[in-house]
Design an enzyme around this catalytic site. Structure first.
Site, PDB file in Angstrom:
ATOM      1  N   TYR A 116       5.411 -10.689   0.616  1.00 44.34           N
ATOM      2  CA  TYR A 116       4.129 -11.223   0.157  1.00 44.34           C
ATOM      3  C   TYR A 116       3.047 -10.724   1.111  1.00 44.34           C
ATOM      4  O   TYR A 116       3.222 -10.756   2.333  1.00 44.34           O
ATOM      5  CB  TYR A 116       4.164 -12.759   0.180  1.00 44.34           C
ATOM      6  CG  TYR A 116       2.846 -13.404  -0.167  1.00 44.34           C
ATOM      7  CD1 TYR A 116       2.555 -13.773  -1.479  1.00 44.34           C
ATOM      8  CD2 TYR A 116       1.871 -13.631   0.819  1.00 44.34           C
ATOM      9  CE1 TYR A 116       1.341 -14.351  -1.805  1.00 44.34           C
ATOM     10  CE2 TYR A 116       0.660 -14.202   0.493  1.00 44.34           C
ATOM     11  CZ  TYR A 116       0.398 -14.564  -0.813  1.00 44.34           C
ATOM     12  OH  TYR A 116      -0.814 -15.135  -1.134  1.00 44.34           O
ATOM     13  N   GLU A 204      -4.301 -10.311  -3.437  1.00 44.16           N
ATOM     14  CA  GLU A 204      -2.941 -10.813  -3.214  1.00 44.16           C
ATOM     15  C   GLU A 204      -1.932  -9.871  -3.865  1.00 44.16           C
ATOM     16  O   GLU A 204      -2.061  -9.554  -5.048  1.00 44.16           O
ATOM     17  CB  GLU A 204      -2.799 -12.211  -3.821  1.00 44.16           C
ATOM     18  CG  GLU A 204      -1.439 -12.836  -3.588  1.00 44.16           C
ATOM     19  CD  GLU A 204      -1.296 -14.152  -4.337  1.00 44.16           C
ATOM     20  OE1 GLU A 204      -1.308 -14.137  -5.581  1.00 44.16           O
ATOM     21  OE2 GLU A 204      -1.154 -15.180  -3.671  1.00 44.16           O
TER      22      GLU A 204
END
Ligand code: ADP
Ligand code: MG
Length: 393
Positions: A116, A204
Site C-alpha cells: 500500500y 493512493e
C-alpha cells in the site's frame, strides 16, 4: 474532485509512474478492440467508478466482482457486456451502488507481493505525509485498526520536499532491496512530483505490486484534488465526471456554492462555513438531522441564494428548512430577496424557520414579512434549531 482509474493512469504516464498498459472502453466491442491491442492473453478488465472495493463488489444483476482476470480478448468482451450498463455495489458505494459506464482493459501482471502506498495532506502538520504498508491489496482502514504498527508514516517538509534518505528509509522498512529498492525510489519520487505539481490532496495506490521479474508497478489508483486549485490545472478539471457526483453538489458547484449533501431531512442555508458547521451541530443537539451543509459565503448574490434555495428544495428527503444568517459582509436583505424569489418560483410548502441578524437585518425582515410566506422567525441559533426540529415532529 476525484477521477477514474483510467484517467489516473494517464497522469501516471505523464509523470513516469509505472503501471500496466491499459485502455478505456464504453462498449463491449470497444473492450474487445482494446484487449486485442493489449493482449493476446494476460488481460484484466476493471469497472470504472469513483469507488474502491470493486474487486470484492457485486453487480445488482448477480454478476460477481468488478475486476476480472481474462485469458482472451473474447472473454474480455463477454465480461464487459456483463458490467457495462449495470450497477456495481461495493463497501464504498452503499446499497445504491454505481452505474458502470466505462471499463478499463489492461495488461494483467503476475504478482509476487502487494503493498500500500499513498501521499496525502496531513492536517495536523499541514504538510504532505507518505503512508505505506506491506499489507497491500486489502482494506487499509482495517489494517490501521487491527495492526497499526504495520502502517508507516513519513512526513515531508513542504519546502525541502521529499528527501532521498526518507525514500531509502521507507524502501528498507517495506523490505525492498537492490534493483527493487531503486525501482521503488524512482516510483515514489515521481509520485511525489505528481502530487505536488497537480495540487492533489491524496493519491493512493492499493495495491502497489512487485512482479516476479522485479518490476514495481501501480495496479490501482485513487486521486483526490484540491478543488480550490483546479483552476491551475485545466487538463485535470477536464477529467471531471459529473455523472459520478451527487447531482445536488454538481448543481451547487455551477453557482460557486459550498454545498455538501447529507442524509437528514432538515435543510440548512447558512453564511460562513463555521456557522454552517455550528448550525448542523445544534440541529443534531435538538434531535434533528441535517440534510446538507451549505455555506452561501459572504458575497453571495440574490441569484446565488435563490439557486441554493432551489437546490435544497429539490432534495426529496428535505422536510423542513432552517435559514441561519449572521450578516457581516453579507447583506440580510440579499438573502431575504433570494429566498422569496426561489420560494415563489417553486411554491414552497415546507416549514421554514429563519434567523436573521446583523447587516441590514431590518430590511431583510421587512422583505420576508411582505412576501406573505409562512415563516417562523427565530431569535437565536438555538431557538431556530429547536423550532425547526419541533416543526417536523
Ligand atoms: P479495487 O481496489 O477497487 O478492488 P483494484 O484495482 O485494487 O480494485 O483491483 C483488485 C485486485 O485485483 C488487486 O488487489 C489485484 O490483486 C488485482 N488486480 C488489479 N489490477 C491487476 C492487474 N493489472 N494485473 C493483475 N492483477 C490485478
Ligand atoms: Mg485497490
Amino acid at each position: 474532485m476525484n477521477i477514474h482509474e483510467y484517467q489516473a493512469k494517464e497522469l501516471f504516464e505523464r509523470f513516469g509512474v509505472p503501471s500496466p498498459n491499459g485502455k478505456v472502453a464504453s462498449t463491449a466491442d470497444e473492450a474487445l478492440a482494446a484487449a486485442q491491442e493489449i493482449g493476446p492473453d494476460n488481460l484484466v478488465i476493471k469497472a470504472q467508478v469513483h469507488a474502491g472495493g470493486r474487486g470484492k463488489g457485486h453487480f445488482k444483476n448477480g454478476f460477481q466482482g468488478g475486476v476480472h482476470l481474462c485469458s482472451s480478448p473474447e472473454q474480455v468482451q463477454e465480461i464487459a457486456g456483463k458490467m457495462l450498463g449495470e450497477v456495481l455495489v461495493t463497501h464504498q458505494t452503499g446499497e445504491a451502488g454505481r452505474l458502470v459506464r466505462k471499463v478499463m482493459v489492461a495488461e494483467s501482471v503476475d504478482i509476487d507481493k502487494e503493498y500500500y502506498l499513498a501521499i496525502l495532506m496531513d492536517r495536523e502538520s499541514g504538510a504532505p505525509v507518505i503512508v505505506a504498508s506491506t499489507e497491500g491489496g486489502m482494506d487499509i482502514e482495517e489494517v490501521a485498526e487491527s495492526t497499526p504498527e504495520k502502517i508507516l508514516r513519513e512526513g515531508v517538509h513542504p519546502l525541502a520536499g521529499l528527501q532521498a534518505y526518507q525514500i531509502r528509509k521507507l524502501a528498507s522498512k517495506l523490505g525492498f532491496a537492490g534493483d527493487q529498492a531503486k525501482a521503488f525510489a524512482k516510483l515514489l519520487s515521481s509520485l511525489y512530483k505528481l502530487f505536488i505539481s497537480l495540487d492533489c490532496s491524496m493519491v493512493e495506490i492499493n495495491p502497489l505490486v512487485v512482479t516476479p521479474d522485479g518490476r514495481v508497478l501501480a495496479l490501482d489508483a485513487k486521486f483526490n484534488f484540491d478543488d480550490n486549485a483546479l483552476y491551475r490545472h485545466p487538463e485535470v478539471k477536464a477529467m471531471r465526471d459529473t455523472e459520478e457526483e451527487d447531482p445536488r453538489e454538481v448543481e451547487a458547484s455551477e453557482y460557486d456554492l459550498n454545498y455538501i449533501g447529507l442524509d437528514g431531512n432538515i435543510a440548512c442555508l447558512v453564511n460562513g462555513a463555521g456557522l454552517a458547521m455550528a448550525t448542523m451541530d445544534i440541529i443534531k443537539h435538538f434531535g434533528g438531522d441535517p440534510a446538507n451543509f451549505l455555506d452561501v459565503g459572504g458575497g453571495a448574490s440574490k441569484e446565488q441564494v435563490a439557486a441554493a434555495f432551489k437546490i435544497i428544495l429539490s432534495d426529496p428527503n428535505v422536510k423542513g428548512i432552517l435559514i441561519n444568517i449572521f450578516g457581516g459582509i453579507m447583506d440580510c436583505n440579499v438573502i431575504a430577496e433570494g429566498v422569496v424569489a426561489a420560494a415563489r418560483e417553486t411554491g414552497l410548502e415546507l416549514p421554514l424557520v429563519v434567523r436573521l441578524e446583523g447587516n441590514n437585518v431590518e430590511a431583510g425582515k421587512a422583505t420576508l414579512a411582505a412576501s406573505g410566506l409562512d415563516i417562523v422567525a427565530a431569535s437565536t441559533l438555538a431557538d431556530g434549531a429547536e423550532k425547526i426540529v419541533a416543526a417536523l415532529k
